[in-house]
Design a protein around this motif. Structure first.
Motif, mmCIF file in Angstrom:
data_model
loop_
_atom_site.group_PDB
_atom_site.id
_atom_site.type_symbol
_atom_site.label_atom_id
_atom_site.label_comp_id
_atom_site.label_asym_id
_atom_site.label_seq_id
_atom_site.Cartn_x
_atom_site.Cartn_y
_atom_site.Cartn_z
ATOM 1 N N ASP A 99 0.725 -1.040 0.115
ATOM 2 C CA ASP A 99 0.052 0.073 0.135
ATOM 3 C C ASP A 99 0.963 1.250 0.061
ATOM 4 O OD1 ASP A 99 -3.057 0.776 0.665
ATOM 5 O OD2 ASP A 99 -1.470 2.422 1.561
ATOM 6 N N GLU A 100 0.637 2.235 -0.964
ATOM 7 C CA GLU A 100 1.660 3.302 -1.064
ATOM 8 C C GLU A 100 1.373 4.217 -0.018
ATOM 9 O OE1 GLU A 100 1.137 5.439 -4.859
ATOM 10 O OE2 GLU A 100 2.501 4.008 -5.808
ATOM 11 N N GLU A 101 0.390 4.528 0.619
ATOM 12 C CA GLU A 101 0.132 5.237 1.723
ATOM 13 C C GLU A 101 0.869 4.942 3.049
ATOM 14 O OE1 GLU A 101 -3.414 7.720 3.944
ATOM 15 O OE2 GLU A 101 -3.850 6.162 2.666
ATOM 16 N N ALA B 282 4.115 6.593 4.515
ATOM 17 C CA ALA B 282 4.111 6.966 6.017
ATOM 18 C C ALA B 282 5.335 6.465 6.829
ATOM 19 C CB ALA B 282 2.871 6.419 6.576
ATOM 20 N N CYS B 283 5.906 5.139 6.502
ATOM 21 C CA CYS B 283 7.234 4.763 6.789
ATOM 22 C C CYS B 283 8.302 5.470 6.652
ATOM 23 C CB CYS B 283 7.360 3.336 6.400
ATOM 24 S SG CYS B 283 5.997 1.975 6.847
ATOM 25 N N LEU B 284 8.231 6.009 5.314
ATOM 26 C CA LEU B 284 9.457 6.742 4.790
ATOM 27 C C LEU B 284 9.277 8.238 5.541
ATOM 28 C CD1 LEU B 284 9.185 6.088 0.956
ATOM 29 C CD2 LEU B 284 10.679 5.158 2.598
ATOM 30 N N TYR B 285 8.325 8.832 5.812
ATOM 31 C CA TYR B 285 8.350 10.220 6.273
ATOM 32 C C TYR B 285 8.501 9.808 7.897
ATOM 33 C CZ TYR B 285 6.517 13.014 2.584
ATOM 34 O OH TYR B 285 6.442 13.711 1.296
ATOM 35 N N ARG B 286 8.110 8.929 8.499
ATOM 36 C CA ARG B 286 8.339 8.518 10.007
ATOM 37 C C ARG B 286 9.876 8.339 9.961
ATOM 38 N NH1 ARG B 286 7.066 10.955 14.207
ATOM 39 N NH2 ARG B 286 7.160 9.459 15.960
ATOM 40 N N LYS B 287 10.407 7.837 9.206
ATOM 41 C CA LYS B 287 11.909 7.448 9.289
ATOM 42 C C LYS B 287 12.661 9.014 9.151
ATOM 43 C CE LYS B 287 13.478 3.864 7.236
ATOM 44 N NZ LYS B 287 14.079 3.174 6.008
ATOM 45 N N LEU B 288 12.335 9.706 8.305
ATOM 46 C CA LEU B 288 12.816 10.988 7.925
ATOM 47 C C LEU B 288 12.616 12.003 9.205
ATOM 48 C CD1 LEU B 288 11.812 11.630 4.371
ATOM 49 C CD2 LEU B 288 14.363 11.261 5.081
ATOM 50 N N ASP C 152 18.071 8.022 0.066
ATOM 51 C CA ASP C 152 17.201 7.117 -0.722
ATOM 52 C C ASP C 152 15.868 7.209 -0.311
ATOM 53 O OD1 ASP C 152 19.327 6.442 -2.437
ATOM 54 O OD2 ASP C 152 19.977 4.463 -1.404
ATOM 55 N N ASP C 153 15.543 7.259 0.860
ATOM 56 C CA ASP C 153 14.351 7.149 1.636
ATOM 57 C C ASP C 153 13.500 8.426 1.102
ATOM 58 O OD1 ASP C 153 14.365 4.630 3.140
ATOM 59 O OD2 ASP C 153 15.814 5.869 4.236
ATOM 60 N N ALA C 154 14.172 9.527 1.108
ATOM 61 C CA ALA C 154 13.517 10.922 0.615
ATOM 62 C C ALA C 154 13.194 10.746 -0.709
ATOM 63 C CB ALA C 154 14.415 12.019 1.070
ATOM 64 N N LYS C 155 14.155 10.237 -1.572
ATOM 65 C CA LYS C 155 13.968 10.057 -3.075
ATOM 66 C C LYS C 155 12.736 9.089 -3.250
ATOM 67 C CE LYS C 155 18.573 10.771 -4.628
ATOM 68 N NZ LYS C 155 20.005 10.185 -5.441
ATOM 69 N N LYS C 156 12.534 8.299 -2.497
ATOM 70 C CA LYS C 156 11.226 7.255 -2.671
ATOM 71 C C LYS C 156 10.132 7.893 -2.441
ATOM 72 C CE LYS C 156 13.687 2.748 -1.637
ATOM 73 N NZ LYS C 156 14.102 1.729 -0.664
ATOM 74 N N ALA C 157 10.222 8.705 -1.378
ATOM 75 C CA ALA C 157 9.086 9.365 -0.805
ATOM 76 C C ALA C 157 8.475 10.674 -1.992
ATOM 77 C CB ALA C 157 9.302 10.141 0.598
ATOM 78 N N ASP C 158 9.442 11.090 -2.755
ATOM 79 C CA ASP C 158 9.543 12.183 -3.537
ATOM 80 C C ASP C 158 8.745 11.413 -4.753
ATOM 81 O OD1 ASP C 158 9.561 14.969 -4.360
ATOM 82 O OD2 ASP C 158 10.906 14.116 -5.855
ATOM 83 N N GLU C 159 8.995 10.386 -5.160
ATOM 84 C CA GLU C 159 8.574 9.465 -6.302
ATOM 85 C C GLU C 159 6.917 9.427 -6.129
ATOM 86 O OE1 GLU C 159 10.836 5.940 -6.879
ATOM 87 O OE2 GLU C 159 12.413 6.938 -7.717
ATOM 88 N N ILE C 160 6.660 8.875 -4.744
ATOM 89 C CA ILE C 160 5.350 8.713 -4.238
ATOM 90 C C ILE C 160 4.579 9.800 -4.386
ATOM 91 C CG2 ILE C 160 3.777 7.652 -2.858
ATOM 92 C CD1 ILE C 160 5.887 5.491 -2.179
ATOM 93 N N ASP C 161 4.920 10.928 -3.617
ATOM 94 C CA ASP C 161 4.148 12.014 -3.183
ATOM 95 C C ASP C 161 4.416 13.236 -4.123
ATOM 96 O OD1 ASP C 161 2.576 13.339 -1.562
ATOM 97 O OD2 ASP C 161 4.228 14.086 -0.069
ATOM 98 N N GLN C 162 5.712 13.379 -4.553
ATOM 99 C CA GLN C 162 5.925 14.844 -5.325
ATOM 100 C C GLN C 162 5.312 15.818 -4.650
ATOM 101 O OE1 GLN C 162 4.836 13.622 -9.533
ATOM 102 N NE2 GLN C 162 6.236 12.067 -9.649
ATOM 103 N N SER C 163 5.511 16.348 -3.587
ATOM 104 C CA SER C 163 4.957 17.370 -2.862
ATOM 105 C C SER C 163 6.198 18.640 -2.513
ATOM 106 C CB SER C 163 4.136 16.837 -1.647
ATOM 107 O OG SER C 163 5.198 16.267 -0.754
ATOM 108 N N ILE C 164 5.612 19.458 -1.800
ATOM 109 C CA ILE C 164 6.622 20.480 -1.432
ATOM 110 C C ILE C 164 7.267 19.933 -0.133
ATOM 111 C CG2 ILE C 164 6.747 22.450 0.114
ATOM 112 C CD1 ILE C 164 4.605 23.693 -1.788
ATOM 113 N N ASN C 165 6.614 18.862 0.670
ATOM 114 C CA ASN C 165 7.151 18.081 1.755
ATOM 115 C C ASN C 165 8.446 17.225 1.493
ATOM 116 O OD1 ASN C 165 7.490 17.363 4.355
ATOM 117 N ND2 ASN C 165 5.794 15.924 4.350
ATOM 118 N N SER C 166 8.183 16.412 0.305
ATOM 119 C CA SER C 166 9.184 15.511 -0.252
ATOM 120 C C SER C 166 10.388 16.361 -0.736
ATOM 121 C CB SER C 166 8.629 14.222 -1.108
ATOM 122 O OG SER C 166 8.039 15.349 -2.257
ATOM 123 N N ALA C 167 10.124 17.332 -1.518
ATOM 124 C CA ALA C 167 10.999 18.126 -1.980
ATOM 125 C C ALA C 167 11.944 19.058 -0.827
ATOM 126 C CB ALA C 167 10.681 19.354 -3.114
ATOM 127 N N GLY C 168 11.147 19.276 0.104
ATOM 128 C CA GLY C 168 11.820 19.983 1.228
ATOM 129 C C GLY C 168 13.018 19.065 2.047
#
Length: 270
Positions: free
Chosen positions: A190-192, A196-202, A217-233
């Motif tokens: 489940d992508e959501e 959540a696991c990626l962001y909690r780790k960050l 790598d975790d931040a890059k994976k999060a950006d692939e899924i989310d593509q938001s200001i949060n992931s880019a930040g």
């Protein structure tokens, strides 16, 4: 009485022999010699005189000790050599005593049986191996179907993970946290839940020294899924910690672009 007469009671005058038989270098005969001495026996040299070696009387104590040690060392080396030679000799004797196996060529019948056995192994063994590899590694995994309740429970457990712990405790358990959330990420498709696991780790480890490179790598994976200001930040922040100014500028531009797009979308909806 004349002087040449010899009295029976008087001494006899010595008359030397004036006619030697041989000249210098030959045998000399003399009326006064008991026997003739050959010329070859009439020579000697001072070097033939035996002399006592008194050098040992002048040896220093340390010289004598050194010579003693050298002799002992020589004896040890010699003893080792003898033992080694004896071992080699015994091994050679033992090998010679072993009965030599006579080479018997394989019969044609035995060759056929061996070839058939090998072919059967390749056929059936490889088939079983392929089935195992397919079931274990190549077979597509069936997606885990979660109910909405199970999905929400997984999201809540990730969000609350280590939420009640102090910063010191989090820093102490950083590696444990990194591994646990990584396993949690792999356990779900489940992508959501994965996001959540990626962001909690960050969130938990982003400020801990030495984790910026691992979290990239975790931040890059999060950006692939989310593509938001949060992931880019998060990418901008990690690159800043690593001193990569080029990527810092890149993701600063991405943040501004995404913020502008969000603003345009909100204006369009109005």
């Amino acid at each position: 009485m004349d002087s040449g007469d010899v009295e029976s009671s008087g001494a006899v005058d010595f008359v030397p022999d004036t006619n030697p038989v041989a000249e210098s270098g030959g045998a000399v005969e003399s009326n006064n010699s008991a026997e003739a001495i050959p010329a070859e026996d009439m020579h000697f040299h001072s070097s033939n005189i035996t002399r006592v070696d008194s050098s040992e009387y002048f040896d220093k104590p340390e010289d004598r000790e050194r010579k003693k040690k050298e002799e002992q060392k020589r004896m040890r080396v010699e003893a080792k050599r003898i033992v080694k030679e004896e071992r080699r000799r015994k091994k050679q004797e033992a090998r010679s005593a072993m009965p030599q196996k006579e080479h018997v060529p394989m019969s044609s019948k035995k060759k056929k049986i061996l070839i058939a056995s090998f072919a059967a192994f390749l056929l059936f063994g490889s088939g079983a191996g392929l089935v195992y590899m397919y079931n274990t590694y190549w077979k597509p995994k069936e997606p885990v179907v979660l109910s909405e309740e199970e999905r929400q429970e997984a999201l809540n457990s990730v969000a609350s993970y280590y939420s009640d712990e102090t910063d010191a405790k989090i820093a102490k358990d950083a590696n444990k946290i990194y591994e646990y959330l990584g396993e949690k990420y792999e356990a779900y498709e489940d992508e959501e839940i994965r996001l959540a696991c990626l962001y909690r780790k960050l969130e938990l480890l982003g400020e801990i020294d030495g984790f910026a490179e691992k979290l990239l790598d975790d931040a890059k994976k999060a950006d692939e899924i989310d593509q938001s200001i949060n992931s880019a930040g998060w990418l901008k922040k990690l690159y800043s910690i690593l001193g990569d100014e080029k990527n810092v500028a890149k993701y600063e531009g991405i943040i501004q672009e995404r913020a502008k797009n969000m603003e345009d979308d909100s204006n369009g909806e109005g």
